[in-house]
Scaffold this motif. Sequence first.
Motif, PDB file in Angstrom:
ATOM      1  N   ALA A 101      -4.448   1.727  -3.328  1.00 38.55           N
ATOM      2  CA  ALA A 101      -3.948   0.826  -2.291  1.00 38.55           C
ATOM      3  C   ALA A 101      -4.534   1.164  -0.917  1.00 38.55           C
ATOM      4  O   ALA A 101      -4.779   0.274  -0.110  1.00 38.55           O
ATOM      5  CB  ALA A 101      -2.425   0.916  -2.241  1.00 38.55           C
ATOM      6  N   TYR A 102      -4.758   2.461  -0.664  1.00 36.22           N
ATOM      7  CA  TYR A 102      -5.285   2.838   0.649  1.00 36.22           C
ATOM      8  C   TYR A 102      -6.719   2.365   0.829  1.00 36.22           C
ATOM      9  O   TYR A 102      -7.133   1.952   1.904  1.00 36.22           O
ATOM     10  CB  TYR A 102      -5.179   4.354   0.845  1.00 36.22           C
ATOM     11  N   ALA A 269       3.160  -6.980   4.217  1.00 38.58           N
ATOM     12  CA  ALA A 269       2.164  -6.353   3.358  1.00 38.58           C
ATOM     13  C   ALA A 269       1.198  -7.362   2.752  1.00 38.58           C
ATOM     14  O   ALA A 269       0.352  -6.993   1.953  1.00 38.58           O
ATOM     15  CB  ALA A 269       2.860  -5.580   2.243  1.00 38.58           C
ATOM     16  N   PRO A 272      -3.088  -6.239   3.550  1.00 42.64           N
ATOM     17  CA  PRO A 272      -3.024  -4.781   3.681  1.00 42.64           C
ATOM     18  C   PRO A 272      -3.962  -4.318   4.791  1.00 42.64           C
ATOM     19  O   PRO A 272      -5.104  -4.763   4.862  1.00 42.64           O
ATOM     20  CB  PRO A 272      -3.497  -4.278   2.311  1.00 42.64           C
ATOM     21  N   LEU A 287       8.664   7.186   1.800  1.00 41.98           N
ATOM     22  CA  LEU A 287       7.715   8.221   1.425  1.00 41.98           C
ATOM     23  C   LEU A 287       8.008   9.510   2.179  1.00 41.98           C
ATOM     24  O   LEU A 287       8.149   9.494   3.391  1.00 41.98           O
ATOM     25  CB  LEU A 287       6.291   7.764   1.737  1.00 41.98           C
TER      26      LEU A 287
ATOM     27  N   THR B 379       3.811   2.748  -4.223  1.00 41.12           N
ATOM     28  CA  THR B 379       2.718   2.950  -3.271  1.00 41.12           C
ATOM     29  C   THR B 379       1.404   2.442  -3.842  1.00 41.12           C
ATOM     30  O   THR B 379       0.596   1.836  -3.151  1.00 41.12           O
ATOM     31  CB  THR B 379       2.583   4.453  -2.947  1.00 41.12           C
ATOM     32  N   GLU B 380       1.195   2.694  -5.142  1.00 38.05           N
ATOM     33  CA  GLU B 380      -0.084   2.314  -5.731  1.00 38.05           C
ATOM     34  C   GLU B 380      -0.177   0.823  -6.005  1.00 38.05           C
ATOM     35  O   GLU B 380      -1.249   0.231  -5.874  1.00 38.05           O
ATOM     36  CB  GLU B 380      -0.300   3.095  -7.033  1.00 38.05           C
ATOM     37  N   TRP B 382       2.149  -1.923  -5.041  1.00 42.66           N
ATOM     38  CA  TRP B 382       2.816  -2.972  -4.279  1.00 42.66           C
ATOM     39  C   TRP B 382       1.812  -3.890  -3.589  1.00 42.66           C
ATOM     40  O   TRP B 382       1.889  -5.110  -3.694  1.00 42.66           O
ATOM     41  CB  TRP B 382       3.777  -2.362  -3.257  1.00 42.66           C
ATOM     42  N   THR B 383       0.868  -3.287  -2.886  1.00 40.20           N
ATOM     43  CA  THR B 383      -0.096  -4.086  -2.140  1.00 40.20           C
ATOM     44  C   THR B 383      -0.835  -5.052  -3.069  1.00 40.20           C
ATOM     45  O   THR B 383      -1.039  -6.218  -2.741  1.00 40.20           O
ATOM     46  CB  THR B 383      -1.100  -3.164  -1.448  1.00 40.20           C
TER      47      THR B 383
END
Lengths: 324, 388
Positions: A101-102, A269, A272, A287, B379-380, B382-383
């Motif tokens: 995701a990052y 979101a 992103p 988190l 975290t992994e 959702w986006t």
Amino acid sequence: MTTAPTPVPTPAATDPSGGPGPSGTAHPHRTAPSGHRAAGRRRIPVSGSWLAVLPLLAFFLIAFGLPAVAIVSGAFTTSSGGDVPAGRFTTDNVRDSVQGAYWTALLSSVKLSALTALLGTVLGLPIAQAVVTSRFTALREAVLTASGVLANFGGLPLAFAFVATLGNAGEITKLFHLTDHGWSLYSFTGLTIVYLYFLVPLMVLTITPALDGLRTQWREAAANNRATALQYWRHVALPILLPSLLGGYVLLFGSAFAAYATAAAMVGATVPLISRSIADALSGNVLVGQGNLALALSLDMILVAVLVMAVYLPLQRRSARWLS
Amino acid sequence: MTVHRSRAAALAAVLTAAALSLSACGSAGSTGSSGDAKAGAKDAKEATSAADFGGMDALVAAAKKEGKLHVITLPRDWANYGKLLDGFKAKYGIEIEEENPDGSSQDEINAITSRKGQDRAPDVVDLGSAFALQAAKDGLLAPYKVTAFDKIAESMKDPAGLRVNDYGGYISIGCDAKKIAACPKTFADLLKPEYKGKVALNGNPTKSGSAFGGVYAAALANGGSLDNIQPGIDFFAKLKQSGNFNPVESTPATIEKGETPISIDWSYLNAGYTDQFKPKGIDWQVAIPVDGSYAQYYNQAVNKWAPHPAAARLWQEYLFSAEGQNLYMGGYATPALFDAMKKDNTLDAAAAAKLPVVEKPFTTFPSQDQITAAKKVVTENWTKAIAG
């Protein structure tokens, strides 16, 4: 947000300014060594005069150096609140920051910034040109003043202005039933439009001095040689403007890349963004112990900014010889 | 030379005099104002119950002597904190400094760690469970057992009293009945085409606790379990694909403006909005979905380095007194002592009757490991589910 944990948010907070920051400072840096070399050949450098630059260097070290060191050291150590004790060396943060995701967020941020900066440059140039060549000084003054104001009209006020007019309960949206036509402000397109609202005025401000530098004689000379307006722009004006345009593009890119509050207030979101991921990792209710991952993400942002500068500098040098 | 020397001597004399007068001022000030308070404060820092002070009256006296309480991230419209703060102030005449009301649990932890030993550090914190457990493990919290400690269920407190569940609620679906013809009651309802672009969450589940709870509840409603939150993410992906998902993060402001006509949020927030919006002509209805029943409690804790240790402990006593617990309920939150107070007949029956109806009680809370695993998945993924 008001609470500052020891080194953690400070570098992240200064990081956005790190985006456009280098673009501003890089220009003099670039030209300084060559100028120095030329002077050195002619006469002996005056000893002691470099002392005058010490305050600047000290400021630079404190304002950019310290946060940069904190970011790098934090990015490569474990966070407090994790399973492992804090402060151990690790590459996990940096690895995680370019995965999943990052990574999506980073790519999406770069895409959004590159696109909005390009659109801002393309739209800003003709507007600035129209204003500069206008016969009405009042118009020029008005546009430049408005640009100065609008270029700084970012963040929450801008987001709310757009939400109130074009959001899903916005006045214009309701009046023309835009939602039925597939309109959504809370999307990549919506965000692009909102960003242009402050990027175009920023471009107008940046490019106007360069346009002022174009001499009327050059255009007349081109006309005397039977050049069309298009040929004049293609062969004379644009090559001369290129360094300024590139500089403006980099500035716009940095501005869009670092923007946070507007997106935070508008899209959630759905788009992103790396700046939002940093905020989620730093201060959230879900988190735990992600502070140093946020630093790794900031490091990624700095690297992108450095890369953009690295592309800009040689190009800028190549075209700089047109200006004297 | 002699001139220089005499000048240096004069300078030294002046500096010494200045230093002396400054230190004199300092010591005079400290002995004058906080000399005797310090002796009490030291005891207060180590007190683990009101008995350590010598009873409630002594605790009240010690807290009054400190005269001040510093709280952080307590929004006045959240679980009735406005009335709790005012009630405490009125009852004990202790001044309350409120800071950063819209901050997060992480902000609270940051404030504790970065302001150790400072007078402006928070005295007490109100933490999400994961943060409370972590803070207890990291030694940031002071153990304190309120008078009613034994009446709180074992699963809701740290055995030493480092953190105690104070209030909680269910994931609920709020709905503007003036804008929506038939309000959705379950997660399955939310997928109906009539709710196009209307279903919002309170934030991003990687940041907002209630949004995370919303995803957990959706998982339970769609074949998931406390070990498997992925069906919840899939549900929101489906919601997004059907066009029903509304990316606006709901707040009272977005509800009032009509931006988020349907909002998944904690029951105490949604139910509180009902009262808040009635005078403004908004009929806000709240339903706790039967298919996805999920509840969570917040934790109350004392900062280990609280600058006002006695006031901090008195605040705990107040929150866990019948008065404090009933005030939580006045804000539509379920207080931790709900069952005990029912038994003791101290429960405010009128306030209890106004709580949203729970048809399917949620009693098994996820373990720390289950939550950690679920967060990783959110975290992994959702986006990926929501972007576009």
